[in-house]
Design a protein around this motif. Structure first.
Motif, PDB file in Angstrom:
ATOM      1  N   GLY A  57       0.848  -1.176   0.000  1.00 34.85           N
ATOM      2  CA  GLY A  57       0.000   0.000   0.000  1.00 34.85           C
ATOM      3  C   GLY A  57       0.884   1.226   0.000  1.00 34.85           C
ATOM      4  O   GLY A  57       2.091   1.124   0.268  1.00 34.85           O
ATOM      5  N   VAL A  58       0.298   2.382  -0.309  1.00 31.48           N
ATOM      6  CA  VAL A  58       1.127   3.575  -0.430  1.00 31.48           C
ATOM      7  C   VAL A  58       0.335   4.814  -0.033  1.00 31.48           C
ATOM      8  O   VAL A  58      -0.874   4.887  -0.237  1.00 31.48           O
ATOM      9  N   VAL A  59       1.067   5.762   0.550  1.00 32.94           N
ATOM     10  CA  VAL A  59       0.463   7.057   0.834  1.00 32.94           C
ATOM     11  C   VAL A  59       0.640   7.901  -0.424  1.00 32.94           C
ATOM     12  O   VAL A  59       1.759   8.109  -0.883  1.00 32.94           O
ATOM     13  N   ILE A  60      -0.480   8.323  -1.002  1.00 36.39           N
ATOM     14  CA  ILE A  60      -0.425   8.913  -2.332  1.00 36.39           C
ATOM     15  C   ILE A  60      -1.142  10.261  -2.376  1.00 36.39           C
ATOM     16  O   ILE A  60      -2.161  10.454  -1.706  1.00 36.39           O
ATOM     17  N   ASP A  61      -0.585  11.202  -3.162  1.00 38.63           N
ATOM     18  CA  ASP A  61      -1.285  12.474  -3.394  1.00 38.63           C
ATOM     19  C   ASP A  61      -2.628  12.130  -4.024  1.00 38.63           C
ATOM     20  O   ASP A  61      -2.668  11.452  -5.046  1.00 38.63           O
ATOM     21  N   THR A  62      -3.689  12.611  -3.427  1.00 40.10           N
ATOM     22  CA  THR A  62      -5.017  12.216  -3.878  1.00 40.10           C
ATOM     23  C   THR A  62      -5.210  12.507  -5.375  1.00 40.10           C
ATOM     24  O   THR A  62      -5.833  11.726  -6.085  1.00 40.10           O
ATOM     25  N   GLY A  63      -4.645  13.609  -5.831  1.00 37.18           N
ATOM     26  CA  GLY A  63      -4.781  13.975  -7.243  1.00 37.18           C
ATOM     27  C   GLY A  63      -4.224  12.936  -8.197  1.00 37.18           C
ATOM     28  O   GLY A  63      -4.678  12.801  -9.335  1.00 37.18           O
ATOM     29  N   MET A  64      -3.225  12.168  -7.728  1.00 40.82           N
ATOM     30  CA  MET A  64      -2.622  11.159  -8.604  1.00 40.82           C
ATOM     31  C   MET A  64      -3.584  10.019  -8.912  1.00 40.82           C
ATOM     32  O   MET A  64      -3.394   9.270  -9.863  1.00 40.82           O
ATOM     33  N   LEU A  65      -4.617   9.890  -8.090  1.00 47.47           N
ATOM     34  CA  LEU A  65      -5.594   8.828  -8.328  1.00 47.47           C
ATOM     35  C   LEU A  65      -6.516   9.174  -9.499  1.00 47.47           C
ATOM     36  O   LEU A  65      -7.323   8.354  -9.929  1.00 47.47           O
ATOM     37  N   ALA A  66      -6.367  10.395 -10.026  1.00 45.94           N
ATOM     38  CA  ALA A  66      -7.202  10.828 -11.144  1.00 45.94           C
ATOM     39  C   ALA A  66      -7.000   9.965 -12.389  1.00 45.94           C
ATOM     40  O   ALA A  66      -7.870   9.924 -13.260  1.00 45.94           O
ATOM     41  N   ASP A  67      -5.865   9.264 -12.467  1.00 47.63           N
ATOM     42  CA  ASP A  67      -5.670   8.333 -13.575  1.00 47.63           C
ATOM     43  C   ASP A  67      -6.788   7.281 -13.587  1.00 47.63           C
ATOM     44  O   ASP A  67      -7.133   6.756 -14.635  1.00 47.63           O
ATOM     45  N   TYR A  68      -7.319   6.974 -12.398  1.00 51.33           N
ATOM     46  CA  TYR A  68      -8.333   5.930 -12.278  1.00 51.33           C
ATOM     47  C   TYR A  68      -9.731   6.510 -12.061  1.00 51.33           C
ATOM     48  O   TYR A  68     -10.704   5.982 -12.585  1.00 51.33           O
ATOM     49  N   VAL A  69      -9.800   7.565 -11.244  1.00 47.28           N
ATOM     50  CA  VAL A  69     -11.078   8.246 -11.020  1.00 47.28           C
ATOM     51  C   VAL A  69     -10.850   9.715 -11.391  1.00 47.28           C
ATOM     52  O   VAL A  69     -10.379  10.496 -10.568  1.00 47.28           O
ATOM     53  N   PRO A  70     -11.164  10.079 -12.628  1.00 45.70           N
ATOM     54  CA  PRO A  70     -10.812  11.421 -13.119  1.00 45.70           C
ATOM     55  C   PRO A  70     -11.260  12.560 -12.211  1.00 45.70           C
ATOM     56  O   PRO A  70     -10.526  13.535 -12.044  1.00 45.70           O
ATOM     57  N   ASP A  71     -12.442  12.433 -11.574  1.00 44.73           N
ATOM     58  CA  ASP A  71     -12.932  13.507 -10.718  1.00 44.73           C
ATOM     59  C   ASP A  71     -12.001  13.823  -9.551  1.00 44.73           C
ATOM     60  O   ASP A  71     -12.005  14.927  -9.017  1.00 44.73           O
ATOM     61  N   MET A  72     -11.207  12.835  -9.147  1.00 49.82           N
ATOM     62  CA  MET A  72     -10.342  13.048  -7.971  1.00 49.82           C
ATOM     63  C   MET A  72      -9.262  14.090  -8.225  1.00 49.82           C
ATOM     64  O   MET A  72      -8.611  14.556  -7.305  1.00 49.82           O
ATOM     65  N   ALA A  73      -9.079  14.450  -9.493  1.00 49.39           N
ATOM     66  CA  ALA A  73      -8.100  15.495  -9.822  1.00 49.39           C
ATOM     67  C   ALA A  73      -8.431  16.804  -9.125  1.00 49.39           C
ATOM     68  O   ALA A  73      -7.552  17.631  -8.892  1.00 49.39           O
TER      69      ALA A  73
END
Ligand code: NA
Ligand code: NA
Lengths: 307, 426, 160
Positions: A70-86
């Motif tokens: 698991g990883v602590v990740i900048d939430t914006g980086m998850l936008a690759d998978y859930v675009p709205d999270m950008a």
């Protein structure tokens, strides 16, 4: 899981790019400790600070492939998978740390979590606060017009670049490791970053002012492998989610303390803190939401949080 | 990791190319650990190249190759020969001085070793130096480049260990110059003993120096322009490599007018191969690095080291010995990221200044690039001159001895270099 | 086999040259343009994307020229026949490694095509693809060398 002494052991390796003394790492350590105690050692979590398992995107890829990481990740980086999270990367997206914390309880956020799960990723809560980003400058900045003509080192993402422009600065990109020498040699005039990173890279040595604009709130999330998560018995899954949220809140608390402590240390070493009217910067940067096509989403968030 | 180590030694002994040896041995780790993701080896290989500072490697290799093709090298060698031709091992001394000079530009020992071997190596062989000696001088003297600011390694250490980079930079100046002196004496001593030819039987006249200086002015201005460029903020240390390439091209094409398009094509072809050899090793080393971290090998070792003694000097020596061993098989960047968070707290508890430790530690970490069997600077030098590793190993021993003296000096007498950062930062 | 490798090699030189020169120009240009407040934000990502390609291409070109170095201290002292057997085993092992990274490289490209370069808006798989693509070229290079070794098996003068 592995068999040992007749009981099943579920191993999870958590990664962060931050050093082991950072509040986030300490929070992860806290999570490891509480899970160990509450499950009698059956859920065994190990923490790997300083990017030891790879950089964030790499570990995320490993989690996606089903590895027990698991990883602590900048939430914006998850936008690759859930675009709205950008939208997490937008300027002044939340009015306060409290609102950001409240947001993860909303239906909107829960629907994003569900989308992540379809990509093999399990979000254990985006409540790991890493601080607010401010401008470090060699001239006093109190309002957006003071940023005019300043070459500001910011992140490479479009939203970061647009936000800088909207506030009047000239965005420029430079590797973070070169921020120090860049400020020193005047390749750049300014850096925008959070206190812990500024102090960690000794940037206060090569700049004069810190304008407390707090334009980006750095909210990170703890994301693990969905496949590994589903391999846990149900009671442990519930426990893990609950303890992860607690640990994230604890890390947030520590970060807020560290910010005060580091700001004090840097002030002692000659860095001048400039209080600004945040509303001026907020108004100036608001048009970014139009540019990025996030206006509706932002309105929805504001409505849900009443901000 | 035991299986990995055994496999590594066996494959190496049976002449499997180094990059493949590292890759194959590391795969054993993945077979031995079930539940681990098989995508990781490939992922690590790609990730190791996603580093902007590492681009300095192809840049400076290309710049070096261009300088050869464009007549810059020829003029530089001529000038150096006028200056030091009456001394034994003149070109070796040039390599040391050049690395000190380059130190203000390049932060990468590996790139420096590659460039100087490319520039000076063939001329050294022409003068009858053995391959091992030529590679040792060029590889080991590149350590100076990494010590003198700016240095990618010191930046990395500063960021990882939360140590003032400004102080680290200033602290590196004197050790860098000291290292240059120590290595020059060593090179000269060996050259003298071996009777490497003295090209001029007398020291040069002022007129000769001036004429050669004027002829090679563009080459000599090259590092100065880069230093000025960085100091005045025209570009960063990582971008300097690209400027070096453009500058070498410009001088060769429009001032010396010696370079042809065909020549450029050949230079690029050579560079692709040189870079590929170095980078493929860095890529497979990244797989190995993952296994080492996964098994928490460094933490285990740190525990042992902390128990050895409570004398800070002894602990620093032990750490250096360990880092030296780790450097034999691991890449410097990986070692810095891995070992800084482990060792720094140990010495901090014993009251050692993190800046002092940083200089000692990074000198040893960077030295890892020069130690067989795996070392990027060593490998760059040896690949270019086609020097067998065992020959390099034998001939590099006196230079390692010289660096050992330097490291011991740095550990026991920090006052000789720490006064500079303390003066500026108080 | 030889013909195929010549074509691959020519293609690699061309692609590699274009990319290497592009990286130099891009990094140079972005530094220069920054002085005029016109940053090329995607230059770092684009350079790194091409970097993995030129490095893999270079690794294959070096393989073709047999310039990947090993330690031949021990093997050198063996009789020629034994040296050939060891060389063959070495080729097989290297081939196995290449097949491994090619297979998992393809799997990784597919698994994570959604991961993007922040500033380029293109998939990170374009970087990952360098590994399997060039690994296949490397396999072809190795094959030619193995055939060469077998054809000259009896010839004790020729030892690699
Ligand atoms: Na040198
Ligand atoms: Na340097």
């Amino acid at each position: 899981g592995k068999e040992s002494d007749g009981k099943k052991v579920y191993e999870l390796k958590l990664s962060t790019v931050l050093t082991d003394t950072d509040p986030i790492s300490i929070g992860l350590g806290q999570l490891a400790k509480s899970m160990d105690e509450l499950t009698g050692g059956e859920v065994k979590i190990e923490v790997y600070p300083s990017s030891q398992l790879g950089d964030t995107a790499d570990v995320l890829e490993q989690a996606k492939s089903g590895a027990n990481v698991g990883v602590v990740i900048d939430t914006g980086m998850l936008a690759d998978y859930v675009p709205d999270m950008a939208i997490y990367t937008g300027p002044y997206v939340f009015d306060s740390v409290k609102n950001a914390r409240a947001f993860i309880e909303t239906d909107l956020f829960q629907s994003w979590d569900a989308q992540l799960a379809t990509h093999g990723l399990r979000d254990l809560g985006c409540n790991w606060y890493q601080g607010a980003r401010n401008f470090l400058t060699s001239t006093r900045v109190v309002q957006p017009s003071d940023l005019k003509g300043l070459r500001v080192r910011t992140m490479g993402s479009k939203v970061a670049q647009e936000s800088m422009k909207a506030m009047g600065a000239t965005p420029t990109s430079l590797a973070w490791s070169e921020a120090y020498s860049g400020l020193q040699s005047k390749v750049i005039d300014s850096v925008e970053a959070q206190t812990t990173a500024v102090y960690g890279s000794s940037l206060h040595e090569v700049t004069k002012y810190l304008a407390k604009t707090e334009h980006f709130l750095l909210y990170t999330g703890l994301v693990i492998s969905e496949k590994w998560f589903q391999s846990l018995p149900e009671n442990y899954r519930t426990l893990l989610v609950q303890e992860a949220i607690k640990a994230g809140d604890y890390a947030t608390e520590l970060t807020l303390q560290k910010e005060v402590e580091y700001n004090k240390l840097m002030a002692e070493k000659g860095l001048t803190f400039v209080d600004v009217d945040k509303n001026l910067f907020k108004e100036a940067s608001a048009k970014v939401y139009e540019t990025m096509g996030w206006a509706d989403l932002k309105a929805k968030i504001d409505a849900q949080l009443g901000q | 990791m035991g299986v990995v180590a055994i496999l590594f030694v066996v494959l190496l002994a049976f002449n499997v190319p180094l990059a493949f040896t590292i890759g194959l041995a590391s795969l054993a780790f993945f077979f031995a650990n079930d539940g681990i993701s098989w995508i990781i080896p490939v992922q690590k290989m790609v990730a190791s190249t996603q580093s902007f500072p590492l681009l300095a490697v192809p840049f400076f290799v290309l710049a070096g190759n261009l300088m050869n093709e464009t007549g810059i090298t020829r003029r530089l060698v001529k000038f150096s020969t006028v200056l030091t031709g009456h001394l034994a091992g003149g070109l070796a001394l040039v390599s040391c001085v050049l690395s000190t000079f380059m130190g203000g530009i390049s932060g990468s020992a590996c790139a420096d070793a590659a460039m100087e071997t490319r520039i000076l190596g063939p001329a050294m062989l022409d003068r009858g130096y053995t391959k091992g000696y030529a590679c040792s001088v060029n590889a080991l003297s590149s350590l100076i480049t990494a010590t003198i600011p700016p240095g990618v390694g010191l930046i990395l250490y500063g960021v990882t260990g939360e140590v003032s980079i400004g102080k680290l930079f200033l602290a590196g100046v004197i050790p860098g110059i000291l290292m240059c002196a120590i290595l020059m004496v060593t090179s000269w001593g060996i050259a003298k003993k071996r009777n490497y030819p003295v090209e001029n039987d007398r020291p040069p006249t002022a007129r000769e120096v001036w004429d050669a200086f004027v002829e090679s002015i563009w080459a000599l201005m090259f590092p100065i322009i880069l230093i000025v460029g960085i100091r005045f903020g025209l570009f960063t240390a990582s971008e300097a490599g690209a400027f070096a390439v453009v500058y070498a091209f410009f001088v060769g094409k429009y001032i010396y007018k010696e370079m042809t398009w065909k020549g450029l094509w050949n230079v690029v072809k050579t560079t692709l191969g040189d870079n590929g050899v170095i980078l493929f090793i860095i890529m497979t080393s990244a797989i190995l690095g993952y296994g080492i971290i996964y098994d928490k090998v460094p933490q285990t070792i740190a525990g042992v080291i902390a128990g050895v003694s409570s004398n800070p000097h002894i602990i620093m020596l032990v750490i250096c010995a360990f880092v030296f061993l780790a450097g034999m098989v691991m890449e410097g960047t990986v070692n810095t990221l891995l070992l800084t968070p482990i060792f720094l707290p140990i010495v901090r508890n014993l009251g050692v200044d993190p800046v002092h430790f940083g200089i000692v530690f990074m000198t040893t970490v960077t030295l890892g690039g020069m130690t067989p069997p795996v070392g990027t600077a060593m490998y760059s030098a040896c690949a270019i001159l086609e020097c067998p590793i065992d020959e390099y190993t034998k001939e590099s021993l006196p230079f390692f001895g010289a660096i050992l003296i330097e490291v011991v000096l740095l550990i026991y007498l920090p006052q000789i270099f720490m006064w500079l950062p303390n003066l500026v930062f108080g | 086999m030889k013909r195929i490798n010549e074509v691959i090699s020519k293609l690699e030189y061309q692609v590699g040259t274009v990319m290497l020169i592009s990286i130099v120009v891009l990094v140079f240009a972005s530094a220069v343009l920054r002085l005029f407040d016109l940053p090329i934000v995607w230059s770092v990502d684009a350079s790194q994307l091409m970097f993995v390609w030129i490095s893999m291409i270079g690794a294959d070109l070096a393989l073709k020229k047999r310039s990947h170095m090993g330690v031949d201290l021990l093997v050198r002292s063996f009789p020629a026949k034994l040296q050939k057997v060891i060389a063959l085993i070495s080729y097989i092992l290297c081939g196995a490694f290449i097949v491994f990274i090619a297979y998992w490289g393809i799997r990784l490209c597919i698994l994570n095509y959604l991961r993007t370069y922040q500033t380029l808006k293109i998939s990170y798989s374009f970087a990952t693809a360098a590994i399997p693509t060039i690994a296949l070229c490397m396999f072809s290079s190795l094959l030619e060398q193995v055939i060469d070794l077998l054809l000259h098996w009896k010839d004790t003068q020729r030892v690699q």
